[in-house]
Design an enzyme around this catalytic site. Structure first.
Site, PDB file in Angstrom:
ATOM      1  CB  CYS A 105      11.683  14.476  -6.820  1.00 18.13           C
ATOM      2  SG  CYS A 105      12.785  14.230  -8.244  1.00 18.13           S
ATOM      3  CG  HIS A 209      10.579   9.825  -6.124  1.00 16.58           C
ATOM      4  ND1 HIS A 209       9.371  10.454  -6.353  1.00 16.58           N
ATOM      5  CD2 HIS A 209      11.464  10.375  -6.991  1.00 16.58           C
ATOM      6  CE1 HIS A 209       9.519  11.342  -7.322  1.00 16.58           C
ATOM      7  NE2 HIS A 209      10.773  11.311  -7.728  1.00 16.58           N
ATOM      8  CD  GLU A 211       7.188   8.987  -3.975  1.00 16.74           C
ATOM      9  OE1 GLU A 211       7.363   9.145  -5.189  1.00 16.74           O
ATOM     10  OE2 GLU A 211       7.882   9.564  -3.109  1.00 16.74           O
TER      11      GLU A 211
END
Length: 234
Positions: A105, A209, A211
């Protein structure tokens, strides 16, 4: 031995340095050892970089436009000068040593700035075409829009396909991709969703994102971290 992965922190209004646990969990699952890197290390970035096998530039607030030669736009959000300074210095050290970097990001935008590129300070105000929703209102683990992956790129090799679905939480975006970076993915509205270096072993930035998606069981998102950690271990 497991590679040591630096993970940068954000700074809130109270001056507290913060880091979402999803980054840590993804690195651990991928086989790395997370090493939290705070701001305020400007004088010691060379030493910090020397002990790291790789670096994750995490998400967060806006990059100060002073670093790409612009005055602040009225729609610019919060900037954190001490974070910009530490991350820019550390990223340059890692790149000079050809150590793997993963930008997520804001981290992808910062990568482009490191190489001399620019950023849309606010897409709604500055991008000429109609936009899809890039700041989703649904939960972080939910994939909200499609991304087209360019063929014969590192990202396509990781994804294993040309179309993926991602989550999205940004109002800024990469504008002028700076060499040796290339755009390796884009949303249907043309906003750049991933970049990668053609001159480094492993330098990839993604606008979403992974993760959070990996935490929710998305195999492709976990492969992003696994490929990065594997490169850090070589």
């Amino acid at each position: 031995m497991k590679p040591i992965i630096g993970v940068t922190t954000d700074v809130n209004d109270a001056g507290t340095q913060t880091l979402g646990s999803s980054y840590i969990e993804a690195i651990v699952r991928a086989g790395g050892v997370p090493f939290i890197v705070p701001t305020g290390i400007d004088e010691d970035v060379q030493r910090v970089a020397s002990v790291l096998d790789g670096l994750v530039l995490t998400g967060g607030e806006d990059v100060d436009p002073v670093h790409f030669g612009e005055d602040p736009h009225p729609q610019l959000g919060k900037v954190t000068p001490e974070r910009d300074s530490a991350e820019l210095l550390l990223a340059r050290q890692m790149l000079n040593a050809n150590k793997p970097l993963l930008g997520i990001c804001r981290g992808m935008q910062l990568l482009n700035v490191v190489f001399g590129g620019g950023v849309y300070q606010d897409m709604t105000a500055q991008y000429e075409k109609p936009l899809v929703q890039h700041k989703q209102l649904s939960k972080r683990r939910y994939a909200a829009h499609d991304v087209k992956v360019e063929p014969k790129t590192k990202l396509q090799a990781i994804a294993g396909k040309d179309l993926i679905r991602v989550n999205s939480f940004h109002h800024q975006a990469v504008k002028d991709v700076a060499r040796p970076l290339i755009a390796s993915a884009a949303a249907n509205d043309g906003i750049i969703e991933a970049v990668e270096s053609t001159e480094h072993t492993f330098v990839i930035g993604v606008q979403w994102h992974p993760e959070e998606l990996a935490k929710n069981g998305d195999a492709m998102s976990l492969r992003v971290f696994e490929s990065f950690v594997n490169a850090c271990g070589k």
